[in-house]
Motif scaffolding. Structure first.
Motif, mmCIF file in Angstrom:
data_model
loop_
_atom_site.group_PDB
_atom_site.id
_atom_site.type_symbol
_atom_site.label_atom_id
_atom_site.label_comp_id
_atom_site.label_asym_id
_atom_site.label_seq_id
_atom_site.Cartn_x
_atom_site.Cartn_y
_atom_site.Cartn_z
ATOM 1 N N GLY A 249 -9.106 -8.272 9.475
ATOM 2 C CA GLY A 249 -9.155 -8.521 8.039
ATOM 3 C C GLY A 249 -7.959 -7.857 7.381
ATOM 4 N N VAL A 250 -7.845 -8.051 6.082
ATOM 5 C CA VAL A 250 -6.697 -7.487 5.366
ATOM 6 C C VAL A 250 -7.189 -6.548 4.264
ATOM 7 C CG1 VAL A 250 -4.611 -7.992 4.041
ATOM 8 C CG2 VAL A 250 -5.335 -9.551 5.866
ATOM 9 N N ARG A 251 -6.792 -5.293 4.362
ATOM 10 C CA ARG A 251 -7.188 -4.293 3.358
ATOM 11 C C ARG A 251 -6.399 -4.526 2.077
ATOM 12 N NH1 ARG A 251 -5.726 -1.945 8.120
ATOM 13 N NH2 ARG A 251 -7.248 -0.704 9.262
ATOM 14 N N PRO A 252 -7.088 -4.564 0.930
ATOM 15 C CA PRO A 252 -6.349 -4.721 -0.330
ATOM 16 C C PRO A 252 -5.780 -3.370 -0.786
ATOM 17 C CG PRO A 252 -8.712 -4.754 -0.749
ATOM 18 C CD PRO A 252 -8.541 -4.536 0.732
ATOM 19 N N ILE A 253 -4.485 -3.177 -0.575
ATOM 20 C CA ILE A 253 -3.873 -1.889 -0.915
ATOM 21 C C ILE A 253 -2.757 -2.106 -1.941
ATOM 22 C CG2 ILE A 253 -2.688 0.168 -0.028
ATOM 23 C CD1 ILE A 253 -3.904 -0.403 2.714
ATOM 24 N N ILE A 254 -2.767 -1.281 -2.970
ATOM 25 C CA ILE A 254 -1.656 -1.299 -3.934
ATOM 26 C C ILE A 254 -0.854 -0.012 -3.751
ATOM 27 C CG2 ILE A 254 -1.011 -1.365 -6.381
ATOM 28 C CD1 ILE A 254 -3.634 -3.024 -6.815
ATOM 29 N N HIS A 255 -1.540 1.118 -3.882
ATOM 30 C CA HIS A 255 -0.859 2.402 -3.679
ATOM 31 C C HIS A 255 -1.860 3.376 -3.076
ATOM 32 C CE1 HIS A 255 1.766 5.774 -4.286
ATOM 33 N NE2 HIS A 255 0.841 6.399 -4.985
ATOM 34 N N ARG A 256 -1.646 3.782 -1.842
ATOM 35 C CA ARG A 256 -2.438 4.794 -1.168
ATOM 36 C C ARG A 256 -3.955 4.623 -1.311
ATOM 37 N NH1 ARG A 256 0.421 9.807 -0.303
ATOM 38 N NH2 ARG A 256 -1.548 10.824 -0.670
ATOM 39 N N SER A 257 -4.441 3.414 -1.206
ATOM 40 C CA SER A 257 -5.886 3.147 -1.306
ATOM 41 C C SER A 257 -6.504 3.700 -2.579
ATOM 42 C CB SER A 257 -6.626 3.690 -0.074
ATOM 43 O OG SER A 257 -6.240 2.997 1.080
ATOM 44 N N GLU A 258 -5.707 3.731 -3.669
ATOM 45 C CA GLU A 258 -6.280 4.145 -4.963
ATOM 46 C C GLU A 258 -6.604 2.886 -5.754
ATOM 47 O OE1 GLU A 258 -3.264 6.692 -6.570
ATOM 48 O OE2 GLU A 258 -3.564 8.149 -4.963
ATOM 49 N N ALA A 259 -7.830 2.811 -6.255
ATOM 50 C CA ALA A 259 -8.251 1.627 -6.997
ATOM 51 C C ALA A 259 -7.400 1.469 -8.254
ATOM 52 C CB ALA A 259 -9.712 1.765 -7.391
ATOM 53 N N VAL A 260 -7.076 0.221 -8.584
ATOM 54 C CA VAL A 260 -6.287 -0.054 -9.790
ATOM 55 C C VAL A 260 -7.085 -0.984 -10.701
ATOM 56 C CG1 VAL A 260 -4.181 -1.164 -10.657
ATOM 57 C CG2 VAL A 260 -4.085 0.278 -8.601
ATOM 58 N N LYS A 277 -10.515 3.083 1.320
ATOM 59 C CA LYS A 277 -11.532 3.980 0.769
ATOM 60 C C LYS A 277 -12.489 3.250 -0.172
ATOM 61 C CE LYS A 277 -8.468 7.877 1.329
ATOM 62 N NZ LYS A 277 -7.612 8.873 0.687
ATOM 63 N N GLY A 278 -12.594 1.937 0.044
ATOM 64 C CA GLY A 278 -13.406 1.130 -0.856
ATOM 65 C C GLY A 278 -14.855 1.589 -0.948
ATOM 66 N N VAL A 279 -15.431 1.915 0.197
ATOM 67 C CA VAL A 279 -16.869 2.215 0.205
ATOM 68 C C VAL A 279 -17.172 3.420 -0.679
ATOM 69 C CG1 VAL A 279 -18.777 2.994 1.668
ATOM 70 C CG2 VAL A 279 -17.293 1.143 2.433
ATOM 71 N N ILE A 280 -16.344 4.429 -0.602
ATOM 72 C CA ILE A 280 -16.640 5.638 -1.373
ATOM 73 C C ILE A 280 -16.359 5.454 -2.868
ATOM 74 C CG2 ILE A 280 -14.436 6.838 -0.902
ATOM 75 C CD1 ILE A 280 -16.167 9.368 -0.678
ATOM 76 N N TYR A 281 -15.306 4.705 -3.214
ATOM 77 C CA TYR A 281 -14.921 4.664 -4.628
ATOM 78 C C TYR A 281 -15.465 3.471 -5.421
ATOM 79 C CZ TYR A 281 -11.938 8.638 -3.778
ATOM 80 O OH TYR A 281 -11.508 9.891 -3.465
#
Ligand SMILES: Cc1cc2nc3c(=O)[nH]c(=O)nc-3n(C[C@H](O)[C@H](O)[C@H](O)COP(=O)(O)OP(=O)(O)OC[C@H]3O[C@@H](n4cnc5c(N)ncnc54)[C@H](O)[C@@H]3O)c2cc1C
Length: 301
Positions: A249-260, A277-281
């Protein structure tokens, strides 16, 4: 107010349920193409990565996430100790330099590595099924996109980032591959991490991964990916194994797995970039976003 949520992966599911908690009418539009939530390992690790860096606000996010998932179904969430094995002497020395910073999460330290006092994994694919059931039970509608809507929230994951839906955001989306393996009579009960991770699923089954690739995002499981995951597995055990499943699969990353979170007048809101880090945040970021959407709607009358 009616809000349309586009995309029902981890982000969209959390947003949709958080909106319903606030009494908002919600319509979900999902194209049915498998997103990363369906393949994710769901690992929650307070001190992930090579450099022993705790994630930001990790304790608050953790508490909120655990409560959110357990409210849906306690069996989705598997708390398990995480043993971070030393890679080499340098790695251990790095840990010693960071020891004070990570001390809230240290359970014990020995010759093999450090055990964190928190850890676990979420069954992400089953989470989606249960979240969808809860959403529909709460009166949520799953339909095609429609014109009449008060607000839109785009939660389209890596597909949306690669399409450039919100223009200048940019992305660092990374493909990942995971194997499910059978290892007879090993009885390892902890999550192990080192150059990758290994999660005991119960019985003789383990999930192991994952690769990170920033090119070739559209292709599925590969022989090269499988070989690299097998190498990760060899860092944990020399026992014989049988590969039962192989996903990518493809992880949606913009900057260091920080949600935007973004807003554009002509499109609406976006929540993306949850990365590894999707599950935690996701539950706390979704709650923050919903509060913003509601207060802006109230301000604009
Ligand atoms: C190999 C791998 C391992 C991972 N391991 C972990 C882990 O251990 N821990 C962790 O926390 N995270 C992990 N992740 C990351 C995790 O998967 C993501 O953080 C999270 O699932 C992202 O959720 P999302 O809703 O943003 O995206 P997605 O799950 O991709 O959901 C987006 C949804 O939007 C839909 N969609 C897209 N465009 C449209 C459109 N135009 N119209 C309608 N629908 C649309 C898609 O079909 C999809 O259903 C991993 C990811 C991968 C690939």
């Amino acid at each position: 107010m009616t809000v349309e949520v586009i995309g029902f992966g981890l982000a969209g599911a959390c947003v949709a349920l958080r909106l319903q908690e606030q009494g908002v009418r919600v319509r979900v539009v999902d194209d049915g193409l498998a997103g990363s939530t369906l393949v994710a390992a769901g690992l929650v690790n307070p001190v992930a990565g090579r450099n022993f860096e705790p994630s930001s606000r990790v304790q608050d996010a953790w508490d909120e996430a655990e409560a959110f998932y357990c409210d849906l179904d306690v069996t989705l969430w598997h708390p398990l100790p995480i043993k971070r094995l030393w890679r080499d002497e340098k790695d251990r020395a790095k840990f010693e330099r960071k020891r004070e910073i990570v001390s809230p999460w240290i359970e014990s330290v020995d010759e093999e590595g450090v055990t964190w006092n928190q850890g676990g994994w979420l069954e992400t694919a089953r989470f989606l099924t249960i979240a969808r059931e809860r959403f529909c039970k709460n009166g949520g509608i799953i339909s095609r996109a429609q014109d009449e809507v008060d607000q839109r929230i785009w939660c389209t994951g890596s597909a949306g980032l690669i399409r450039g839906e919100f223009g200048e955001v940019g992305h660092r989306c990374a493909k990942g591959e995971i194997l499910t393996v059978k290892i007879c009579d090993w009885n390892e009960k902890r999550i192990l991490t080192k150059n990758g991770w290994l999660i005991p699923l119960g019985g003789d089954l383990y999930r192991v991964g994952a690769t990170y690739d920033w090119d070739g995002l559209e292709t599925g499981p590969s022989d090269d990916g499988r070989a690299r995951v097998e190498k990760i597995l060899r860092g944990f055990t020399q026992r014989d194994f049988e590969v039962m499943d192989h996903v990518a699969g493809v992880r949606p990353i913009i900057h260091r797995s920080e949600a935007v979170v973004l807003f554009k007048e002509e499109k609406g809101w976006m929540l993306n970039g949850l990365g590894s880090k999707g599950v935690i945040y996701a539950p706390s970021v979704a709650r923050d976003l919903v509060e913003k959407v509601i207060s802006e709607a109230e301000l604009s009358g």
